[in-house]
Design an enzyme around this catalytic site. Structure first.
Site, mmCIF file in Angstrom:
data_model
loop_
_atom_site.group_PDB
_atom_site.id
_atom_site.type_symbol
_atom_site.label_atom_id
_atom_site.label_comp_id
_atom_site.label_asym_id
_atom_site.label_seq_id
_atom_site.Cartn_x
_atom_site.Cartn_y
_atom_site.Cartn_z
ATOM 1 N N GLY A 174 0.820 -1.203 0.000
ATOM 2 C CA GLY A 174 0.000 0.000 0.000
ATOM 3 C C GLY A 174 0.851 1.249 0.000
ATOM 4 N N ASP A 175 1.978 1.181 0.687
ATOM 5 C CA ASP A 175 2.949 2.277 0.683
ATOM 6 C C ASP A 175 3.872 2.207 -0.519
ATOM 7 O OD1 ASP A 175 2.531 3.737 3.243
ATOM 8 O OD2 ASP A 175 2.942 1.790 4.129
#
Length: 399
Positions: A174-175
């Protein structure tokens, strides 16, 4: 000479997504100034440490994604520090931040203010749900981390055993995936500016990035009306494409093509299966029984025996991190980089750059900075005789 060594980046990011994005730019030669809030990036104190967190400047988390940067500690609530930052902005190429929407505006340092000082500035943000400037939604302003992005974007729903709960992917995709997309957007904006002289706002949202990463689920649902869900290590449309247990570990086998399938059947001494299931459609329809047959065969053999028998087929062992460290390929590709760990008596290893270039190869630029380590040189550049702190060489086209 790095591919981006004519670019100055003011990096206002912290934790993972933003620092990974600016690390990619630093690896390619950009001068990345990490502008840290009072006390520094909150992840500096995060473990692991080599030995003693009291004596070491920061942990592995911070070290891994802040290499090759310079550090300057500024308090935007302080007028002197705020003025110093605006001076830096005048000669910067890029500003990157990953605060909640509206945070920079609280200090009157938002995009509109900064572009008044530098009309060619590229301003980039990474947020959980994007910025209202590029599309306003009801979620903006809500907190988000990798886990939240993976949950909302559909990653967790399609990850894990068929009969198990939704499961997050191990790395913080997600990052990290958001960070990579943001770096691509920044470089696209740089190219546009080089042609037109026009800066712009670049915005990458973590939720958006996860929807993009799960592109397969989007078209599957559109085409079939069925929402994809977990199916372990198998593939929704290809077989065999799975992980199988061996006598001493696990292997993955991707033999869905007809030629690879025939080779697999020959290795198992099952030419009858090649004849009975000659095409992908028939194999997919009978995937359950065929999976059991392959699993029985691999389970009776050591991993090396399976790899030898399936030579020429896309097959690999499931490696631990210790295995990765011992893999000659990884070292030959310079994917394990030693760096100094301040306060420790030995070097540590971080992941290298996967971006390979023949003329301007990216190079991880040494350890992560100490907090405010480069204050004197950065602010000294700002007040130099010609006022130019861009970090560009005269050959780069400066007037």
């Amino acid at each position: 000479m790095g591919a981006l060594d004519d670019l100055r980046v003011l990096d206002l990011t912290q934790v993972l997504a933003g620092p990974y994005c600016t690390m990619l730019l630093a690896d390619m030669g950009a001068d990345v100034v990490k502008v840290e809030r009072p006390g520094g990036d909150l992840i500096r104190s995060n473990p692991p440490f080599v030995d003693d967190p009291e004596s070491e400047a920061y942990g592995g988390y911070f070290q891994s994604v802040n290499r090759g940067k310079r550090s300057l500690e500024l308090d935007f609530g302080d007028e002197t520090d705020r003025a110093a930052f605006l001076d830096l902005v005048e000669h910067a190429d890029i500003v990157v931040e990953n605060y909640s929407a509206g945070t920079m505006e609280q200090f009157d340092l938002g995009y509109e203010t900064l572009t008044e000082r530098n009309s060619e500035l590229i301003y980039s943000s990474i947020r959980g749900f994007g910025d209202p400037r590029t599309g306003e939604t009801h979620r903006q302003g809500l907190p988000s981390f990798d886990l939240v992005a993976q949950a909302l974007g559909g990653v967790m729903e399609i990850t894990g055993p068929e009969d198990g709960p939704p499961t997050k992917v191990g790395p913080g995709i997600g990052d990290l995936f958001t960070a990579v997309l943001n770096a691509v957007g920044i470089l696209g904006a740089v190219h546009h500016r080089d042609r037109t002289g026009e800066g712009q706002y670049v915005d990458t949202g973590m939720y958006d990035a996860m929807v993009s990463l799960c592109e397969r689920t989007v078209y599957q649902y559109s085409y079939t009306g069925d929402a994809p869900t977990r199916q372990g290590n198998s593939h929704p449309t290809l077989f065999p494409y799975n992980a199988f247990e061996t006598a001493d570990g696990h292997v993955v086998v991707a033999a869905f093509g007809n030629a690879h399938w025939q080779t697999l059947c020959e290795a198992m001494d099952r030419p009858d299966l090649a004849a009975e299931y000659p095409d992908p459609e028939s194999r997919l329809r009978h995937r359950e029984s065929l999976r059991d047959t392959i699993a029985d065969w691999t389970a009776s053999r050591p991993t090396d025996g399976v790899l030898d028998a399936l030579d020429g087929i896309p097959v690999a062992p499931v490696q631990t991190t210790a295995d990765v460290f011992e893999d000659a390929h990884v070292r030959d590709r310079e994917m394990l980089v030693p760096v100094e760990q301040p306060g420790a008596d030995r070097e540590v290893t971080i992941a290298g750059s996967p971006i390979k270039m023949t003329e301007t190869p990216p190079e991880p630029g040494g350890r992560a900075p100490l907090l405010d380590e480069h204050r004197r040189e950065i602010l000294g550049e700002s007040s130099g005789p010609d006022g130019d702190i861009s970090g560009r060489s005269p050959e780069a086209g400066d007037d």
